[in-house]
Design a protein around this motif. Structure first.
Motif, PDB file in Angstrom:
ATOM      1  N   TYR A 163    -108.263  -5.925 -65.219  1.00 40.63           N
ATOM      2  CA  TYR A 163    -107.098  -5.068 -65.432  1.00 40.63           C
ATOM      3  C   TYR A 163    -106.253  -5.486 -66.629  1.00 40.63           C
ATOM      4  CZ  TYR A 163    -108.230  -2.928 -60.972  1.00 40.63           C
ATOM      5  OH  TYR A 163    -108.872  -2.261 -59.966  1.00 40.63           O
ATOM      6  N   THR A 164    -106.866  -6.184 -67.573  1.00 39.04           N
ATOM      7  CA  THR A 164    -106.178  -6.560 -68.811  1.00 39.04           C
ATOM      8  C   THR A 164    -107.045  -6.174 -69.998  1.00 39.04           C
ATOM      9  OG1 THR A 164    -107.148  -8.778 -68.761  1.00 39.04           O
ATOM     10  CG2 THR A 164    -104.984  -8.499 -67.723  1.00 39.04           C
ATOM     11  N   SER A 165    -106.407  -5.899 -71.125  1.00 40.25           N
ATOM     12  CA  SER A 165    -107.178  -5.500 -72.303  1.00 40.25           C
ATOM     13  C   SER A 165    -108.050  -6.650 -72.800  1.00 40.25           C
ATOM     14  CB  SER A 165    -106.240  -5.006 -73.410  1.00 40.25           C
ATOM     15  OG  SER A 165    -105.307  -6.007 -73.773  1.00 40.25           O
ATOM     16  N   MET A 166    -107.510  -7.867 -72.832  1.00 35.17           N
ATOM     17  CA  MET A 166    -108.319  -9.002 -73.273  1.00 35.17           C
ATOM     18  C   MET A 166    -109.443  -9.279 -72.286  1.00 35.17           C
ATOM     19  SD  MET A 166    -105.651 -11.696 -75.061  1.00 35.17           S
ATOM     20  CE  MET A 166    -104.465 -11.781 -73.712  1.00 35.17           C
ATOM     21  N   GLY A 167    -109.155  -9.140 -70.997  1.00 34.09           N
ATOM     22  CA  GLY A 167    -110.193  -9.344 -69.993  1.00 34.09           C
ATOM     23  C   GLY A 167    -111.338  -8.365 -70.144  1.00 34.09           C
ATOM     24  N   ARG A 168    -111.019  -7.122 -70.401  1.00 34.35           N
ATOM     25  CA  ARG A 168    -112.082  -6.117 -70.542  1.00 34.35           C
ATOM     26  C   ARG A 168    -112.917  -6.353 -71.797  1.00 34.35           C
ATOM     27  NH1 ARG A 168    -109.213  -0.575 -68.203  1.00 34.35           N
ATOM     28  NH2 ARG A 168    -109.099  -1.344 -66.046  1.00 34.35           N
ATOM     29  N   VAL A 169    -112.273  -6.801 -72.863  1.00 35.94           N
ATOM     30  CA  VAL A 169    -113.039  -7.148 -74.062  1.00 35.94           C
ATOM     31  C   VAL A 169    -114.019  -8.277 -73.753  1.00 35.94           C
ATOM     32  CG1 VAL A 169    -112.835  -8.321 -76.289  1.00 35.94           C
ATOM     33  CG2 VAL A 169    -111.416  -6.339 -75.802  1.00 35.94           C
ATOM     34  N   LEU A 170    -113.536  -9.288 -73.053  1.00 34.69           N
ATOM     35  CA  LEU A 170    -114.380 -10.443 -72.748  1.00 34.69           C
ATOM     36  C   LEU A 170    -115.479 -10.092 -71.753  1.00 34.69           C
ATOM     37  CD1 LEU A 170    -111.475 -13.017 -72.531  1.00 34.69           C
ATOM     38  CD2 LEU A 170    -113.255 -12.953 -74.287  1.00 34.69           C
ATOM     39  N   LEU A 174    -120.058  -9.940 -72.033  1.00 36.24           N
ATOM     40  CA  LEU A 174    -120.876 -10.859 -71.246  1.00 36.24           C
ATOM     41  C   LEU A 174    -122.304 -10.336 -71.134  1.00 36.24           C
ATOM     42  CD1 LEU A 174    -118.615 -11.776 -68.176  1.00 36.24           C
ATOM     43  CD2 LEU A 174    -119.226 -13.267 -70.085  1.00 36.24           C
ATOM     44  N   PRO A 175    -123.277 -11.202 -70.891  1.00 37.48           N
ATOM     45  CA  PRO A 175    -124.612 -10.719 -70.540  1.00 37.48           C
ATOM     46  C   PRO A 175    -124.514  -9.813 -69.303  1.00 37.48           C
ATOM     47  CG  PRO A 175    -124.650 -13.075 -70.988  1.00 37.48           C
ATOM     48  CD  PRO A 175    -123.204 -12.677 -70.962  1.00 37.48           C
ATOM     49  N   GLU A 176    -125.410  -8.869 -69.209  1.00 40.80           N
ATOM     50  CA  GLU A 176    -125.305  -7.849 -68.155  1.00 40.80           C
ATOM     51  C   GLU A 176    -125.239  -8.447 -66.754  1.00 40.80           C
ATOM     52  OE1 GLU A 176    -127.586  -3.805 -66.559  1.00 40.80           O
ATOM     53  OE2 GLU A 176    -128.422  -4.979 -68.209  1.00 40.80           O
ATOM     54  N   THR A 192    -100.782   0.498 -60.246  1.00 33.96           N
ATOM     55  CA  THR A 192    -100.052   1.723 -60.578  1.00 33.96           C
ATOM     56  C   THR A 192    -100.971   2.907 -60.307  1.00 33.96           C
ATOM     57  OG1 THR A 192    -100.771   2.105 -62.874  1.00 33.96           O
ATOM     58  CG2 THR A 192     -99.069   0.430 -62.527  1.00 33.96           C
ATOM     59  N   ALA A 193    -100.435   4.103 -60.505  1.00 38.68           N
ATOM     60  CA  ALA A 193    -101.243   5.312 -60.319  1.00 38.68           C
ATOM     61  C   ALA A 193    -102.335   5.429 -61.373  1.00 38.68           C
ATOM     62  CB  ALA A 193    -100.343   6.546 -60.362  1.00 38.68           C
ATOM     63  N   HIS A 194    -102.236   4.651 -62.453  1.00 35.13           N
ATOM     64  CA  HIS A 194    -103.210   4.720 -63.549  1.00 35.13           C
ATOM     65  C   HIS A 194    -104.362   3.729 -63.376  1.00 35.13           C
ATOM     66  CE1 HIS A 194    -100.325   7.155 -65.840  1.00 35.13           C
ATOM     67  NE2 HIS A 194     -99.410   6.291 -65.438  1.00 35.13           N
ATOM     68  N   THR A 195    -104.274   2.835 -62.406  1.00 38.13           N
ATOM     69  CA  THR A 195    -105.260   1.774 -62.247  1.00 38.13           C
ATOM     70  C   THR A 195    -106.636   2.312 -61.871  1.00 38.13           C
ATOM     71  OG1 THR A 195    -103.491   0.312 -61.456  1.00 38.13           O
ATOM     72  CG2 THR A 195    -105.748  -0.396 -61.057  1.00 38.13           C
ATOM     73  N   LEU A 196    -107.674   1.853 -62.573  1.00 40.22           N
ATOM     74  CA  LEU A 196    -109.043   2.213 -62.214  1.00 40.22           C
ATOM     75  C   LEU A 196    -109.394   1.530 -60.896  1.00 40.22           C
ATOM     76  CD1 LEU A 196    -110.927   1.972 -65.642  1.00 40.22           C
ATOM     77  CD2 LEU A 196    -109.828   3.952 -64.582  1.00 40.22           C
ATOM     78  N   MET A 197    -109.911   2.306 -59.952  1.00 37.87           N
ATOM     79  CA  MET A 197    -110.039   1.794 -58.593  1.00 37.87           C
ATOM     80  C   MET A 197    -111.464   1.771 -58.053  1.00 37.87           C
ATOM     81  SD  MET A 197    -107.317   0.554 -57.385  1.00 37.87           S
ATOM     82  CE  MET A 197    -107.782   0.483 -55.667  1.00 37.87           C
ATOM     83  N   THR A 198    -112.461   1.982 -58.907  1.00 36.23           N
ATOM     84  CA  THR A 198    -113.845   1.887 -58.450  1.00 36.23           C
ATOM     85  C   THR A 198    -114.644   1.035 -59.424  1.00 36.23           C
ATOM     86  OG1 THR A 198    -114.667   3.835 -59.651  1.00 36.23           O
ATOM     87  CG2 THR A 198    -113.698   4.204 -57.448  1.00 36.23           C
ATOM     88  N   VAL A 199    -115.675   0.384 -58.909  1.00 41.33           N
ATOM     89  CA  VAL A 199    -116.553  -0.410 -59.760  1.00 41.33           C
ATOM     90  C   VAL A 199    -117.232   0.478 -60.785  1.00 41.33           C
ATOM     91  CG1 VAL A 199    -118.653  -1.811 -59.795  1.00 41.33           C
ATOM     92  CG2 VAL A 199    -116.902  -2.227 -58.055  1.00 41.33           C
ATOM     93  N   GLU A 200    -117.576   1.692 -60.379  1.00 45.34           N
ATOM     94  CA  GLU A 200    -118.242   2.615 -61.299  1.00 45.34           C
ATOM     95  C   GLU A 200    -117.336   2.946 -62.491  1.00 45.34           C
ATOM     96  OE1 GLU A 200    -118.052   2.967 -58.031  1.00 45.34           O
ATOM     97  OE2 GLU A 200    -120.156   2.587 -57.514  1.00 45.34           O
ATOM     98  N   ALA A 201    -116.054   3.188 -62.221  1.00 47.58           N
ATOM     99  CA  ALA A 201    -115.119   3.500 -63.302  1.00 47.58           C
ATOM    100  C   ALA A 201    -114.926   2.297 -64.215  1.00 47.58           C
ATOM    101  CB  ALA A 201    -113.782   3.942 -62.722  1.00 47.58           C
ATOM    102  N   LEU A 202    -114.843   1.118 -63.635  1.00 49.56           N
ATOM    103  CA  LEU A 202    -114.705  -0.096 -64.445  1.00 49.56           C
ATOM    104  C   LEU A 202    -115.951  -0.343 -65.286  1.00 49.56           C
ATOM    105  CD1 LEU A 202    -113.003  -2.413 -61.811  1.00 49.56           C
ATOM    106  CD2 LEU A 202    -111.966  -1.608 -63.933  1.00 49.56           C
ATOM    107  N   GLU A 205    -115.913   1.979 -68.197  1.00 44.73           N
ATOM    108  CA  GLU A 205    -114.898   1.578 -69.168  1.00 44.73           C
ATOM    109  C   GLU A 205    -115.367   0.369 -69.979  1.00 44.73           C
ATOM    110  OE1 GLU A 205    -111.365   1.500 -71.364  1.00 44.73           O
ATOM    111  OE2 GLU A 205    -112.391   3.059 -70.205  1.00 44.73           O
ATOM    112  N   LEU A 206    -116.025  -0.578 -69.350  1.00 40.27           N
ATOM    113  CA  LEU A 206    -116.538  -1.744 -70.078  1.00 40.27           C
ATOM    114  C   LEU A 206    -117.619  -1.335 -71.078  1.00 40.27           C
ATOM    115  CD1 LEU A 206    -116.732  -4.487 -67.281  1.00 40.27           C
ATOM    116  CD2 LEU A 206    -114.966  -4.154 -69.026  1.00 40.27           C
ATOM    117  N   ALA A 207    -118.426  -0.365 -70.715  1.00 37.13           N
ATOM    118  CA  ALA A 207    -119.439   0.132 -71.650  1.00 37.13           C
ATOM    119  C   ALA A 207    -118.766   0.767 -72.862  1.00 37.13           C
ATOM    120  CB  ALA A 207    -120.341   1.146 -70.950  1.00 37.13           C
ATOM    121  N   ARG A 208    -117.690   1.499 -72.622  1.00 42.58           N
ATOM    122  CA  ARG A 208    -116.958   2.130 -73.724  1.00 42.58           C
ATOM    123  C   ARG A 208    -116.309   1.070 -74.611  1.00 42.58           C
ATOM    124  NH1 ARG A 208    -111.915   5.217 -74.649  1.00 42.58           N
ATOM    125  NH2 ARG A 208    -111.027   4.370 -72.746  1.00 42.58           N
TER     126      ARG A 208
END
Length: 277
Positions: A163-170, A174-176, A192-202, A205-208
């Protein structure tokens, strides 16, 4: 809804405790349970809980009171903790020596501060550098122009990577198999209401993030807060850290962040990469 990220003290009761992790190593003859308990007691202290009793530490770590008492006794004898009132313990300045060796020997931590100050001076916004430590990001350098979150952030602070921008970059770099393992362990908390709440959505987002080379968090961790981060790569191309800028959402849009802040971050990341060579 309470939109403030919970302190580590406020994790759900079902969360694994350090005692659970120690018990999982019971079959390893080389594993020092006593040392692990001592480290768990140290890590129990936080900015939200600077002073704790034996009972509170025992409850937080899952370690029996008698073992906590022995750990605190030893740490007090060595000068790492004290209890002025005889009941509530607090860390002593000597505890800094445990992390100083790491920071002093890490080229990135040593080189980062002037680069971060330049970023903050150019943008008039707070900037940070973090590494991935387990499922969290660990701040190793920071230049703050103002406090933009309801929680204090400084060197040594931790936040959930997903749930952090630096965390998502890191995580994105990572290897798959490691990335999937982190997603499998992720605690999905609706900050918050904007928080991604499923593994699929995360995962999507990491792929993007990996494809575009940067991550944006738009009010997922705290309402009113946006941040943008880019990776910092070592000479061999491996991403070793991330640099970000965090700001008030009301002042700057995502489009403006991508247009004006992203190039500055990329320049800073390139400069830091040269210093790692």
């Amino acid at each position: 809804m309470n939109n403030t990220p919970p302190a580590s003290d406020d994790l759900p009761d079902a969360a694994a405790t350090p005692a659970d992790d120690i018990s999982a190593q019971a079959g390893d003859p080389n594993f020092m349970a006593s040392l692990a308990r001592g480290l768990a007691v140290i890590e129990a202290f936080s900015p939200q809980r600077r002073q704790m009793s034996i009972s509170q530490i025992s409850q937080k770590t899952g370690i029996p009171r008698a073992a906590v008492r022995r750990c605190l006794y030893t740490l007090a004898k060595l000068g790492f903790v004290s209890a002025e009132d005889g009941r509530n313990f607090a860390l002593r300045p000597r505890i800094l020596s445990l992390g100083h060796a790491y920071l002093a020997s890490t080229p990135l931590a040593k080189a980062a501060q002037p680069v971060l100050r330049d970023v903050s001076n150019r943008l008039h916004e707070s900037s940070s550098i973090a590494i991935l430590d387990g499922d969290e990001i660990l701040y190793i350098a920071r230049a703050s122009t103002s406090r933009i979150m309801t929680i204090d952030l400084d060197i040594g602070s931790r936040l959930p990577a997903v749930y952090t921008s630096m965390g998502r970059v890191l995580l994105a770099h990572l290897p798959e198999d490691e990335r999937e393992a982190c997603l499998g362990r992720a605690k999905l908390i609706q900050y918050t209401a904007h928080t991604l709440m499923t593994v699929e959505a995360l995962r999507a987002e990491l792929a993007r993030v990996r494809a575009q080379g940067y991550a944006v968090i738009d009010q997922e961790l705290e309402l009113g807060l946006r941040s943008i981060a880019v990776p910092i790569a070592a000479p061999d191309g491996k991403v070793v850290a991330a640099i970000n800028v965090g700001l008030q959402a009301a002042r700057v849009s995502v489009v403006e962040m991508e247009a004006h802040i992203l190039p500055v971050l990329r320049d800073a990341a390139a400069e830091l990469a040269l210093l790692l060579a």
